[in-house]
Design an enzyme around this catalytic site. Structure first.
Site, PDB file in Angstrom:
ATOM      1  N   GLY A 229       0.775  -1.235   0.000  1.00 19.95           N
ATOM      2  CA  GLY A 229       0.000   0.000   0.000  1.00 19.95           C
ATOM      3  C   GLY A 229       0.804   1.282   0.000  1.00 19.95           C
ATOM      4  N   GLU A 267       4.552  -6.174   2.437  1.00 21.60           N
ATOM      5  CA  GLU A 267       4.414  -6.898   1.159  1.00 21.60           C
ATOM      6  C   GLU A 267       3.990  -5.877   0.112  1.00 21.60           C
ATOM      7  OE1 GLU A 267       1.488  -9.982   2.100  1.00 21.60           O
ATOM      8  OE2 GLU A 267      -0.043  -8.444   2.260  1.00 21.60           O
ATOM      9  N   CYS A 268       4.962  -5.138  -0.379  1.00 22.46           N
ATOM     10  CA  CYS A 268       4.683  -4.036  -1.309  1.00 22.46           C
ATOM     11  C   CYS A 268       4.702  -4.525  -2.751  1.00 22.46           C
ATOM     12  CB  CYS A 268       5.725  -2.939  -1.139  1.00 22.46           C
ATOM     13  SG  CYS A 268       5.597  -2.110   0.452  1.00 22.46           S
ATOM     14  N   GLY A 269       3.835  -3.937  -3.548  1.00 22.82           N
ATOM     15  CA  GLY A 269       3.817  -4.225  -4.981  1.00 22.82           C
ATOM     16  C   GLY A 269       4.215  -2.982  -5.747  1.00 22.82           C
ATOM     17  N   ARG A 270       3.252  -2.076  -5.883  1.00 27.91           N
ATOM     18  CA  ARG A 270       3.415  -0.859  -6.671  1.00 27.91           C
ATOM     19  C   ARG A 270       4.723  -0.115  -6.369  1.00 27.91           C
ATOM     20  NH1 ARG A 270      -0.807   1.597  -8.672  1.00 27.91           N
ATOM     21  NH2 ARG A 270      -2.108   0.616  -7.094  1.00 27.91           N
ATOM     22  N   CYS A 345     -11.260   0.667 -30.542  1.00 28.49           N
ATOM     23  CA  CYS A 345     -12.459   1.312 -31.070  1.00 28.49           C
ATOM     24  C   CYS A 345     -13.415   1.631 -29.928  1.00 28.49           C
ATOM     25  CB  CYS A 345     -13.127   0.401 -32.090  1.00 28.49           C
ATOM     26  SG  CYS A 345     -11.965  -0.084 -33.364  1.00 28.49           S
ATOM     27  N   TYR A 374       1.142  -2.803 -12.138  1.00 24.98           N
ATOM     28  CA  TYR A 374      -0.261  -2.729 -12.558  1.00 24.98           C
ATOM     29  C   TYR A 374      -0.383  -2.082 -13.945  1.00 24.98           C
ATOM     30  CZ  TYR A 374      -0.691  -3.681  -7.586  1.00 24.98           C
ATOM     31  OH  TYR A 374      -0.555  -4.235  -6.329  1.00 24.98           O
TER      32      TYR A 374
END
Ligand SMILES: *Cc1c(COP(=O)(O)O)cnc(C)c1O
Length: 413
Positions: A229, A267-270, A345, A374
């Site tokens: 987060g 537990e970081c992602g971004r 489109c 992401y």
């Protein structure tokens, strides 16, 4: 940065087809993550939440730096095990199937994050059948107010975790069941928090809560998982999460709570992978419609869905490509507001809206920044059946653009 530009210029010279690629600066990635991990206080561990970007070269690069990986499906467990037989895995997510729990035990996960009372009973039952005792954390959805962030998983009604009101019942059940061993609590509550001071306060609140549960239920546990987060500021690139302030604030929090033998897991992602990634796409067309300037790129939100998902204009710059081999005029805009759209489109295929640029021409390349988390991972790649972009994992950026090609880690999806 310059080298990313040089790399693109060189790639374009080597192959004149319209350019579209994700590029990852692997040296920037390892430097960034290494610094974060090594500056953590004692008793803290950094895991990488692989859903942010589970490309094999990214996992390989991070596997020797982080303490382990956080996953949310059996597919992610298999991706991790394909690169390491023993790196620690934390397995979370709502709605795990029996088959997933079975295989997770066989794949030797380190901790299962339990999301409900039913899942707790089921995990214990499956573990017992296999003659195993499964170490678990209970994921709690807290009632206390949380800092502002882009996404909130807790502190409000969501599908995540066990309601704090039921935590007593969950703890008693976890202690009583024979197939599981309660190792602690998991409190991932928000995503994209940009405020370092508040993030440390959040960890402080978590520590307080966990200490209360430990005392009330006389528990001996090993982990407090404070989740991920930590955010990325996509609007003001020079004002990123203040990691040094966070660490300064965190140290006294951990000292004063005397959590004893409890480790704090992040537990970081971004925050770990966003900054190393670039999405670069060539300008195919420029036109005016109803008084607005549209710049159409090779690619779009089917490759990079984040800006449309968050309804923001994604930060970009223009790389000027001087070559023009056509016998007709090259369209260009100077000092203009542009909207950048892709090849799909649908009017929703917009990556940046009404943004001022000094100059853009057909054949230039739009370089989006902070696309390493992401990005490709959350996008609907095959909508409209356009070709996929190239993926370049660029090793050492010290070298000249010509030399860079050799550093490329080949990667076939
Ligand atoms: C997605 C997720 C993370 C990572 O979140 P970021 O905002 O990318 O740091 C961590 N833990 C859990 C349980 C998640 O679902």
């Amino acid at each position: 940065m310059t080298s990313i530009h040089e790399y693109i210029q060189q790639a374009k010279l080597d192959d004149d087809k319209a350019f579209c690629a994700f590029l990852y600066d692997m040296r920037a990635l390892t430097r960034h993550v290494q610094h974060r991990v090594s500056s953590l206080p004692e008793k803290c561990r950094m895991f990488y939440a692989i859903k942010a970007n589970s490309d094999t070269p990214i996992l390989q690069a991070l596997s020797s730096i982080v303490h382990g990986f956080e996953v949310a499906s059996i597919g992610e467990i298999r991706k991790v095990r394909a690169i390491s037989a023993d790196i620690p895995i934390l397995f979370g997510g709502p709605g795990k199937t029996d088959e997933e729990i079975h295989e997770a035990i066989e794949q030797k996960i380190s901790l299962l994050h339990v999301e409900s009372l039913h899942e707790l009973r089921r995990a214990s039952y499956i573990a017992k059948q296999k003659g195993a005792i499964l170490p678990i954390l209970l994921r709690v959805n807290l009632h206390s107010p949380l800092p502002e962030a882009t996404l909130a998983m807790g502190g409000r009604p969501t599908q995540f975790g066990i309601d704090e009101r039921n935590i007593g019942e969950a703890i008693k059940l976890a202690v009583a069941l024979e197939g599981v061993r309660l190792e602690g609590f998991h409190l991932h509550s928000l995503s994209n928090n940009l405020d370092a001071f508040q993030h440390a306060q959040l960890v402080k609140n978590y520590c307080q809560k966990v200490k209360e549960w430990v005392e009330e239920f006389n528990l001996t546990i090993s982990y407090l998982n404070a989740g991920g987060g930590i955010g990325v500021n996509y609007q003001q690139l020079d004002q990123q999460f203040n990691w040094e302030l966070f660490i300064d604030q965190l140290k006294p929090v951990l000292a004063s709570h005397q959590l004893g033998d409890i480790d704090i897991i992040f537990e970081c992602g971004r925050y770990l992978t966003a900054g190393c990634g670039y999405y670069a796409a060539e300008v195919l067309d420029i036109k005016q419609n109803h008084g607005k300037n549209y710049v159409i790129i090779k690619g779009g939100t089917h490759h990079f869905r984040l800006p449309v998902s968050w309804q923001h204009s994604h930060p970009f710059e223009i790389i000027h490509m001087d070559q023009w081999n056509n016998p007709f005029a090259r369209i260009e805009l100077t000092d203009s507001e542009i909207t950048i759209a892709g090849q799909l489109c649908t009017p929703k295929d917009v990556l940046a809206k009404d943004c001022r640029v000094a100059r853009v021409r057909i054949g230039d390349i739009v370089l989006f920044r902070y696309t390493g988390a992401y990005g490709w991972a959350i996008s609907h790649h095959d909508f409209l059946s356009h070709p996929h972009p190239d993926h370049f994992y660029i090793g050492t950026l010290d070298e000249t653009a010509a030399g860079l090609k050799k550093e490329l880690i080949a990667f076939n999806e």
